[in-house]
Design a protein around this motif. Structure first.
Motif, PDB file in Angstrom:
ATOM      1  N   GLY A 186     -17.404  34.365 -22.776  1.00  0.00           N
ATOM      2  CA  GLY A 186     -16.565  34.900 -21.714  1.00  0.00           C
ATOM      3  C   GLY A 186     -15.944  33.779 -20.908  1.00  0.00           C
ATOM      4  N   GLU A 187     -14.799  34.077 -20.328  1.00  0.00           N
ATOM      5  CA  GLU A 187     -14.126  33.075 -19.495  1.00  0.00           C
ATOM      6  C   GLU A 187     -13.318  33.787 -18.416  1.00  0.00           C
ATOM      7  OE1 GLU A 187     -10.701  29.790 -20.239  1.00  0.00           O
ATOM      8  OE2 GLU A 187     -12.561  29.506 -21.376  1.00  0.00           O
ATOM      9  N   TRP A 188     -13.358  33.218 -17.214  1.00  0.00           N
ATOM     10  CA  TRP A 188     -12.611  33.758 -16.079  1.00  0.00           C
ATOM     11  C   TRP A 188     -11.844  32.621 -15.432  1.00  0.00           C
ATOM     12  CZ3 TRP A 188     -12.775  32.390 -10.919  1.00  0.00           C
ATOM     13  CH2 TRP A 188     -12.078  33.226 -10.021  1.00  0.00           C
ATOM     14  N   SER A 189     -10.595  32.881 -15.090  1.00  0.00           N
ATOM     15  CA  SER A 189      -9.790  31.859 -14.423  1.00  0.00           C
ATOM     16  C   SER A 189      -8.873  32.522 -13.400  1.00  0.00           C
ATOM     17  CB  SER A 189      -8.954  31.075 -15.438  1.00  0.00           C
ATOM     18  OG  SER A 189      -8.013  31.915 -16.085  1.00  0.00           O
ATOM     19  N   LYS A 190      -8.544  31.769 -12.366  1.00  0.00           N
ATOM     20  CA  LYS A 190      -7.654  32.274 -11.322  1.00  0.00           C
ATOM     21  C   LYS A 190      -6.876  31.117 -10.732  1.00  0.00           C
ATOM     22  CE  LYS A 190      -7.475  35.060  -7.095  1.00  0.00           C
ATOM     23  NZ  LYS A 190      -6.466  35.988  -7.646  1.00  0.00           N
ATOM     24  N   THR A 191      -5.594  31.357 -10.501  1.00  0.00           N
ATOM     25  CA  THR A 191      -4.717  30.362  -9.900  1.00  0.00           C
ATOM     26  C   THR A 191      -4.243  30.867  -8.540  1.00  0.00           C
ATOM     27  OG1 THR A 191      -3.964  29.615 -12.071  1.00  0.00           O
ATOM     28  CG2 THR A 191      -2.603  29.024 -10.189  1.00  0.00           C
ATOM     29  N   ILE A 192      -4.374  30.002  -7.526  1.00  0.00           N
ATOM     30  CA  ILE A 192      -3.963  30.348  -6.162  1.00  0.00           C
ATOM     31  C   ILE A 192      -2.958  29.309  -5.688  1.00  0.00           C
ATOM     32  CG2 ILE A 192      -4.747  30.725  -3.793  1.00  0.00           C
ATOM     33  CD1 ILE A 192      -7.536  31.269  -4.943  1.00  0.00           C
ATOM     34  N   THR A 224      -1.906  23.996  -4.942  1.00  0.00           N
ATOM     35  CA  THR A 224      -2.234  24.886  -6.052  1.00  0.00           C
ATOM     36  C   THR A 224      -3.685  24.665  -6.451  1.00  0.00           C
ATOM     37  OG1 THR A 224       0.037  24.826  -6.893  1.00  0.00           O
ATOM     38  CG2 THR A 224      -1.671  25.577  -8.396  1.00  0.00           C
ATOM     39  N   PHE A 225      -4.458  25.770  -6.471  1.00  0.00           N
ATOM     40  CA  PHE A 225      -5.854  25.716  -6.892  1.00  0.00           C
ATOM     41  C   PHE A 225      -6.000  26.560  -8.158  1.00  0.00           C
ATOM     42  CE2 PHE A 225      -5.808  25.163  -2.330  1.00  0.00           C
ATOM     43  CZ  PHE A 225      -6.704  24.115  -2.110  1.00  0.00           C
ATOM     44  N   ALA A 226      -6.704  26.026  -9.130  1.00  0.00           N
ATOM     45  CA  ALA A 226      -7.010  26.779 -10.349  1.00  0.00           C
ATOM     46  C   ALA A 226      -8.490  26.660 -10.630  1.00  0.00           C
ATOM     47  CB  ALA A 226      -6.206  26.248 -11.529  1.00  0.00           C
ATOM     48  N   LEU A 227      -9.161  27.812 -10.742  1.00  0.00           N
ATOM     49  CA  LEU A 227     -10.588  27.857 -11.015  1.00  0.00           C
ATOM     50  C   LEU A 227     -10.808  28.391 -12.425  1.00  0.00           C
ATOM     51  CD1 LEU A 227     -11.806  29.507  -7.682  1.00  0.00           C
ATOM     52  CD2 LEU A 227     -11.725  27.067  -8.207  1.00  0.00           C
ATOM     53  N   ARG A 228     -11.817  27.849 -13.093  1.00  0.00           N
ATOM     54  CA  ARG A 228     -12.142  28.341 -14.441  1.00  0.00           C
ATOM     55  C   ARG A 228     -13.649  28.301 -14.642  1.00  0.00           C
ATOM     56  NH1 ARG A 228     -12.573  26.095 -19.764  1.00  0.00           N
ATOM     57  NH2 ARG A 228     -12.050  24.018 -18.980  1.00  0.00           N
ATOM     58  N   PHE A 229     -14.221  29.424 -15.071  1.00  0.00           N
ATOM     59  CA  PHE A 229     -15.639  29.507 -15.387  1.00  0.00           C
ATOM     60  C   PHE A 229     -15.784  30.079 -16.792  1.00  0.00           C
ATOM     61  CE2 PHE A 229     -19.597  31.921 -15.677  1.00  0.00           C
ATOM     62  CZ  PHE A 229     -20.511  30.911 -15.400  1.00  0.00           C
ATOM     63  N   SER A 230     -16.616  29.435 -17.604  1.00  0.00           N
ATOM     64  CA  SER A 230     -16.818  29.894 -18.972  1.00  0.00           C
ATOM     65  C   SER A 230     -18.301  29.983 -19.278  1.00  0.00           C
ATOM     66  CB  SER A 230     -16.138  28.948 -19.974  1.00  0.00           C
ATOM     67  OG  SER A 230     -16.689  27.642 -19.890  1.00  0.00           O
ATOM     68  N   TYR A 265      -5.084  39.838 -18.574  1.00  0.00           N
ATOM     69  CA  TYR A 265      -4.219  38.741 -18.144  1.00  0.00           C
ATOM     70  C   TYR A 265      -3.216  39.282 -17.132  1.00  0.00           C
ATOM     71  CZ  TYR A 265      -6.179  36.311 -22.121  1.00  0.00           C
ATOM     72  OH  TYR A 265      -7.061  35.739 -23.013  1.00  0.00           O
ATOM     73  N   ASN A 266      -3.420  38.920 -15.862  1.00  0.00           N
ATOM     74  CA  ASN A 266      -2.561  39.365 -14.773  1.00  0.00           C
ATOM     75  C   ASN A 266      -1.797  38.156 -14.243  1.00  0.00           C
ATOM     76  OD1 ASN A 266      -1.436  40.304 -12.318  1.00  0.00           O
ATOM     77  ND2 ASN A 266      -3.041  41.878 -12.186  1.00  0.00           N
ATOM     78  N   PHE A 267      -0.559  38.017 -14.679  1.00  0.00           N
ATOM     79  CA  PHE A 267       0.215  36.840 -14.308  1.00  0.00           C
ATOM     80  C   PHE A 267       0.673  36.886 -12.851  1.00  0.00           C
ATOM     81  CE2 PHE A 267       0.741  37.354 -18.911  1.00  0.00           C
ATOM     82  CZ  PHE A 267       0.296  36.118 -19.334  1.00  0.00           C
ATOM     83  N   GLN A 268       0.763  38.078 -12.284  1.00  0.00           N
ATOM     84  CA  GLN A 268       1.185  38.176 -10.891  1.00  0.00           C
ATOM     85  C   GLN A 268       0.089  37.700  -9.943  1.00  0.00           C
ATOM     86  OE1 GLN A 268       2.401  42.242 -10.353  1.00  0.00           O
ATOM     87  NE2 GLN A 268       4.441  41.909 -11.236  1.00  0.00           N
ATOM     88  N   SER A 269      -1.147  38.136 -10.177  1.00  0.00           N
ATOM     89  CA  SER A 269      -2.245  37.713  -9.303  1.00  0.00           C
ATOM     90  C   SER A 269      -2.826  36.371  -9.708  1.00  0.00           C
ATOM     91  CB  SER A 269      -3.355  38.771  -9.320  1.00  0.00           C
ATOM     92  OG  SER A 269      -3.967  38.832 -10.600  1.00  0.00           O
ATOM     93  N   GLY A 270      -2.544  35.924 -10.948  1.00  0.00           N
ATOM     94  CA  GLY A 270      -3.081  34.659 -11.425  1.00  0.00           C
ATOM     95  C   GLY A 270      -4.513  34.746 -11.890  1.00  0.00           C
ATOM     96  N   ALA A 271      -5.080  35.957 -11.996  1.00  0.00           N
ATOM     97  CA  ALA A 271      -6.474  36.131 -12.423  1.00  0.00           C
ATOM     98  C   ALA A 271      -6.503  36.600 -13.878  1.00  0.00           C
ATOM     99  CB  ALA A 271      -7.190  37.139 -11.528  1.00  0.00           C
ATOM    100  N   ASN A 272      -7.239  35.899 -14.713  1.00  0.00           N
ATOM    101  CA  ASN A 272      -7.347  36.223 -16.127  1.00  0.00           C
ATOM    102  C   ASN A 272      -8.807  36.097 -16.559  1.00  0.00           C
ATOM    103  OD1 ASN A 272      -4.373  36.238 -16.425  1.00  0.00           O
ATOM    104  ND2 ASN A 272      -4.579  34.023 -16.151  1.00  0.00           N
ATOM    105  N   TYR A 273      -9.205  36.953 -17.498  1.00  0.00           N
ATOM    106  CA  TYR A 273     -10.547  36.813 -18.045  1.00  0.00           C
ATOM    107  C   TYR A 273     -10.619  37.496 -19.400  1.00  0.00           C
ATOM    108  CZ  TYR A 273     -11.440  41.620 -16.441  1.00  0.00           C
ATOM    109  OH  TYR A 273     -11.384  42.977 -16.232  1.00  0.00           O
ATOM    110  N   PHE A 274     -11.628  37.101 -20.182  1.00  0.00           N
ATOM    111  CA  PHE A 274     -11.889  37.765 -21.450  1.00  0.00           C
ATOM    112  C   PHE A 274     -13.387  37.749 -21.724  1.00  0.00           C
ATOM    113  CE2 PHE A 274     -11.714  33.386 -23.003  1.00  0.00           C
ATOM    114  CZ  PHE A 274     -12.766  33.357 -23.919  1.00  0.00           C
ATOM    115  N   ILE A 275     -13.834  38.721 -22.520  1.00  0.00           N
ATOM    116  CA  ILE A 275     -15.216  38.809 -22.982  1.00  0.00           C
ATOM    117  C   ILE A 275     -15.172  39.031 -24.490  1.00  0.00           C
ATOM    118  CG2 ILE A 275     -17.398  40.069 -22.848  1.00  0.00           C
ATOM    119  CD1 ILE A 275     -16.621  40.937 -20.039  1.00  0.00           C
TER     120      ILE A 275
END
Length: 679
Positions: A491-497, A503-509, A441-451
């Motif tokens: 697994g899930e990956w998300s990123k906020t730009i 504001t764009f937020a992407l999420r893939f699960s 979980y990287n709040f500065q870059s807005g990219a988060n993921y888990f497996i």
């Protein structure tokens, strides 16, 4: 909700009232008063649009099948149509220093009308059975719930918590049911129909008492807790049914009966736990958990006397009394430590269980006592790679013991088409559970993921064992199998730009399940290997505070491969697409849309494979406190609730009645008044 400490007195709330086509309505009220640490809140709601309670959503209010209740618009919402009324009251305060009190009460009344039709294909080692059924039910229920949470700090090192709760329920229901079953040659085997009514009253009292002592030595503390759950359930029903067996030797079954049933349950759980530091970074813990449970079920069935139409002929085969007593002691010892970035913990123990099962049936007494000594334990490790990344691993050895109805060799004849008898030789289910996961979980870059990966492996598992006679009657019991398992990979990956006002937020699960199930049909062992794949992709776009768009797509693939059944394999796919859009432009206007599409590939017969569900809402703020709104549910009038469920022994297609298109006009009034602490 957070309130500025300086504004320490006041109230706020809202009132909503709406009426629409097809006599649809909804209304709600919310009021909260506070002064310092005292808060009193009141809420109420009434509707006939399937809303289960109170909603704070201000785009669609209590409208179901959309964003407000967590259901995808493509799912069609809940089956059946429910009218509900709710009143709730919450009080929290600090009566004296180092104390907190939270008291809550709610009353809920509901009426649910449900119509269902189902097709079920039952898989046998040779051949199959096809059943088609239709049912209609109506239920009125009243529920009262009161609970209290009281916490008091006796000293800097001693805290106590007291949390009683009581719930009462009363329900009156009526149900009609019709079912026909054919064999693989399309020959009718049996048919049944029934009309049953019932009235039930239930009372449940729960309490939780906890004590916490923190010693002077850092890391040393002691906890004790006691919990109880006491329930009393009474059922009074009328049964009218006719089952005709077209083939085989089973006699037809005609029932016109009055049934009374009393079910009591008392469960008490005590826990003692002590933690002792060994070093600054490690400690030992000792615990003892005890469980005592006592249940009884007393059922009396009376047939109608055709001479004077009274229900006074005692039916011994459909009357029984059974009781269950269980006492369990589980001592444990554990150890935990921290080494740099690694946290380790482990515990082990043995559960000692005494189960006493008793039944009185057909003037005979059956007693069966079981003793179990089952080891159990847990090992876990958590490694912090960095402030934003961590790795988790955990292993548990767990078990479940069989219940009284699973081990008592007493026939249950409640269902004319199914006879269930327990197996005295049944062993507990024992299994290993392992999970591991990595998260970033990287709040500065807005990219988060888990497996995440987890698996359950059964040394021994309790499963159903069924045989079907020539009349299509199911004779069921229970047995044990070995070597079954269930695996999950997720697994899930998300990123906020963010760029300027955009504001764009992407999420893939991605979720994948694979499991092996076993059981017995017609005295033969079957296996079913099931695979499920469920990817999803979502996007959120926000343009400042003026526009919000959220499209989402979800795909599900189910595949089951059978061994020793008449069907070698079956599969099914579903597609779900949903898009939510909310516009806050022009000023004082809010325009919301929820649009969904659902496609079910292999649903059979008269059930429609796909449908659209479009909900829309537009509101205008008349003044600072008033908002008027027009909203339409199921704009295209296509809503439905049809589904396919694939199990290890059957393929089931079903459909229930749902809400259809209606238009609703609502008026919302919001108010608030805060007093500022001038001191």
């Amino acid at each position: 909700m957070t309130i500025d400490k300086k504004k320490n007195k006041g109230f706020f709330g809202k009132l909503l009232d709406g009426y629409g086509s097809s006599e649809r309505y909804e209304s709600s009220a919310f009021l909260s008063y506070f002064k310092d640490k005292r808060r009193i809140s009141f809420l109420a709601s009434s509707n006939n649009i399937n809303a289960s309670g109170f909603s704070m959503n201000e785009v669609f209010d209590s409208m179901g099948g959309g964003r407000n209740d967590g259901l995808s618009a493509a799912s069609g919402g809940r089956g059946g149509i429910t009218k509900s009324n709710l009143i709730g009251l919450s009080y929290s305060d600090e009566w004296f220093k180092e104390e907190s009190t939270d008291l809550n009460y709610y009353f809920k009344n509901s009426n649910t009308d449900n119509t269902n039709r189902t097709s079920e294909l039952t898989l046998l080692p040779t051949g199959s059975l096809l059943s088609k059924s239709a049912s209609k039910s109506n239920q009125d229920s009243d529920r009262h719930n009161v609970n209290l949470n009281f916490e008091y700090k006796l000293s800097p090192s001693i805290r106590v918590f007291f949390g009683p709760a009581i719930e009462t329920r009363k329900a009156i229901s009526a149900n009609t049911f019709d079912r026909k079953t054919w064999d693989e040659n399309n020959q009718l085997i049996n048919s049944s129909n029934s009309f049953n009514t019932s009235e039930s009253t239930n009372t449940d009292f729960r309490n939780n008492l906890r004590f916490f002592l923190n010693a002077k030595k850092e890391g040393r503390y002691f906890t004790a807790s006691f919990e109880n759950d006491n329930s009393r359930n009474d059922l009074d029903s009328r049964v009218n049914s006719l089952t005709i067996f077209e083939q085989g030797t089973s006699p037809d079954d005609l029932r016109n009966q009055h049934v009374t049933q009393k079910n009591n349950r008392d469960k008490y759980t005590g826990r003692l736990e002590y933690f002792e530091p060994v070093t600054n970074l490690s400690r030992l813990n000792f615990s003892v958990i005890t469980n005592y449970e006592k249940t009884s079920d007393d059922k009396k069935t009376f047939d109608r006397n055709d001479q004077d139409m009274e229900y006074d002929v005692f039916n011994e085969s459909l009357s029984n009394f059974n009781s269950f007593n269980s006492f369990e002691v589980n001592p444990k010892i554990g150890f935990s430590t921290s080494i740099n970035k690694l946290d380790l913990s482990a515990s082990t123990g043995t559960s000692v269980i005494r189960n006493e099962n008793h039944a009185f049936y057909l003037k005979e007494t059956t007693d069966l006592n079981k003793n179990y000594f089952i080891p159990n334990g847990t090992i876990s490790a958590n490694y912090s790679i960095s402030q934003s990344q961590s790795l988790l691993m955990m292993y548990e050895r767990k078990f479940t013991v069989p219940t009284g109805n699973q081990v008592l060799a007493i026939a249950n004849l409640d269902n004319p088409l199914v006879v269930v008898t327990g197996n005295p030789n049944l062993k507990p289910s024992t299994f290993h559970f392992l999970q591991t996961g990595f998260s970033s979980y990287n709040f500065q870059s807005g990219a988060n993921y888990f497996i995440h990966f987890s698996t359950t492996y059964f040394d021994s598992q309790i499963v159903g064992s069924s045989a079907y006679n020539s009349s299509g009657k199911q004779i069921s019991s229970f047995d044990n199998v070995e070597g079954t398992y269930d695996m999950l990979l997720a697994g899930e990956w998300s990123k906020t730009i963010k760029k300027d006002v955009n504001t764009f937020a992407l999420r893939f699960s991605m979720y994948a399940n694979y499991n092996l199930n076993k059981g017995f049909t017609n005295n033969q062992l079957y296996e079913a290997k099931a695979f499920r794949l469920n990817p999803g992709f979502g996007l959120t776009y926000e343009y400042g505070e003026l526009l919000n768009i959220q499209p989402y797509y979800n795909f599900t693939y189910n595949d089951i491969r059978y061994n020793n059944t008449s069907l070698s394999s079956t599969s099914n796919t579903t597609h779900n697409f949903n898009i939510q859009m909310t516009s806050f432009w022009p000023k004082s206007w809010v325009f919301g849309n929820d649009f969904g599409y659902n496609y079910n590939s292999n649903i059979s017969g008269p059930y429609k494979k796909d449908f659209y569900l479009w909900n829309t809402s537009i509101s205008y703020k008349l003044a600072k406190q008033f908002t008027c709104k027009v909203k339409v549910y199921d704009l295209l009038n296509q809503n439905q609730s049809a589904s396919r469920v694939i199990t290890s022994t059957a393929v089931i297609d079903s459909e229930t009645n749902v809400l259809k298109r209606y238009v609703m006009f609502t008026l919302l009034y919001k108010f608030k008044n805060f007093e500022t602490d001038k001191g």
